[in-house]
Enzyme design. Structure first.
Site, mmCIF file in Angstrom:
data_model
loop_
_atom_site.group_PDB
_atom_site.id
_atom_site.type_symbol
_atom_site.label_atom_id
_atom_site.label_comp_id
_atom_site.label_asym_id
_atom_site.label_seq_id
_atom_site.Cartn_x
_atom_site.Cartn_y
_atom_site.Cartn_z
ATOM 1 N N GLU A 1 50.645 36.771 39.235
ATOM 2 C CA GLU A 1 50.097 37.322 38.196
ATOM 3 C C GLU A 1 51.211 37.582 36.947
ATOM 4 O O GLU A 1 52.004 38.680 37.003
ATOM 5 C CB GLU A 1 49.507 38.557 38.110
ATOM 6 N N ASN B 1 39.525 42.544 41.091
ATOM 7 C CA ASN B 1 39.835 43.882 40.786
ATOM 8 C C ASN B 1 39.481 44.557 39.616
ATOM 9 O O ASN B 1 39.538 44.367 38.469
ATOM 10 C CB ASN B 1 41.412 43.698 40.467
HETATM 11 O O1 LIG Z 1 44.537 42.094 38.980
HETATM 12 C C1 LIG Z 1 44.161 41.461 38.000
HETATM 13 C C2 LIG Z 1 45.039 41.214 36.909
HETATM 14 O O2 LIG Z 1 45.768 42.173 36.480
HETATM 15 C C3 LIG Z 1 44.191 40.380 35.889
HETATM 16 O O3 LIG Z 1 43.647 40.893 34.816
HETATM 17 P P1 LIG Z 1 42.761 40.287 33.735
HETATM 18 O O4 LIG Z 1 42.098 39.275 34.261
HETATM 19 O O5 LIG Z 1 41.961 41.422 33.001
HETATM 20 O O6 LIG Z 1 43.845 39.698 32.960
#
Ligand SMILES: O=C[C@H](O)COP(=O)(O)O
Length: 265
Positions: A176, A14
């Site tokens: 998450e 993402n």
């Molecule tokens: O969609 C992804 C998540 O919000 C995780 O983000 P991160 O890997 O930067 O903590």
């Protein structure tokens, strides 16, 4: 009883609000260079860029016949009409998207998306044959109060409320914990497993054991090449929704290769 099932891991990057369409082209080419086709037998890898990058990503993926797929970070619950600023699932399907994230905590927090809206968006994705990646996750207060299982179970049920068992079978769930997103504070693999197992049991309640055995459940929150190995080794963790580390081609390719069971690229 939920029978064991060999679920193919999914690594979804993402990108959030990062990367112009020109940077997107370079990043996809770089990931592809580092992640040869042989890995894709054992792991599905997808990138989730901003809307404005999707056409450029499609051009590279189609032109170079890449095995990498791509998706969108959100979509409208409506299919067309007077909804200024919204993007329809129909448009995303026409651009060749495979996935659409719905209910990311940043959408729930900054855009006040409720479980009802998230469910409507998941159904909109499915109407256009996109796979919704339905996100859930608790804040730090809930975790510290020890109420994370009840909270996530309720959020999951609320987000999937309008979906049939057949529709639930076509989704991906992403757990998450909000306190682990972008903070460098990853949940322990035991913490991730505990909630992902509860998610699978809840799916069994909602849609039956066979759907629970086949649905993919991702963990997200500060996933990196250092911790993906421990996370993916958990029985109910079938991959990761990766934020920051998905913007670095080398690290994203490495963690995808680890999820595939190696060897390192
Ligand atoms: O969609 C992804 C998540 O919000 C995780 O983000 P991160 O890997 O930067 O903590």
């Amino acid at each position: 009883m939920i029978m064991p099932n060999s679920r193919k891991p999914l690594i979804a990057g993402n990108w959030k609000m990062n990367m112009t369409h020109l940077e997107a082209i370079a990043l996809v080419q770089n990931i592809d260079f580092r992640l040869p086709n042989k890995y894709f037998d054992k792991v599905d890898v997808t990138v989730i860029p901003p809307f404005t990058d999707i056409r450029s990503v499609q051009t590279i993926v189609d032109g170079d016949k890449l095995l990498l797929t791509y998706g969108a970070q959100d979509l409208s619950e409506h299919d067309s009409g007077a909804y200024t600023g919204e993007i329809s699932g129909a448009f995303l399907a026409k651009l060749g998207c495979t996935y659409a994230i719905v209910g990311h905590s940043e959408r729930r927090t900054y855009h006040n998306e409720t479980n009802e809206v998230v469910g409507a968006k998941a159904r909109a994705a499915l109407r256009h044959e996109l796979t919704p990646i339905v996100c859930i996750g608790e804040g730090l207060d809930i975790r510290e109060a020890g109420k994370h299982i009840a909270y996530n179970t309720e959020q999951l049920k609320g987000s999937l409320a309008g979906l049939t068992a057949e529709q639930i079978a076509k989704t991906v769930i992403a757990y998450e914990p909000v306190w682990a997103i972008g903070t460098g504070r990853v949940a322990s693999s035991d913490d991730a497993q505990e909630v992902c197992a509860a998610v699978r049991s809840t799916i069994a309640e909602l849609a039956g054991d066979s759907v629970a055995a086949s649905i993919r459940i991702l963990y997200g929150g500060s996933v990196s090449a250092q911790n993906i190995g421990d996370l993916i080794a958990q029985a109910d963790v079938d991959g990761a929704l990766v934020g920051g580390a998905s913007l670095k081609a080398e690290e994203f390719a490495t963690l995808s290769a680890i999820a595939a069971g190696g060897p390192l690229p």
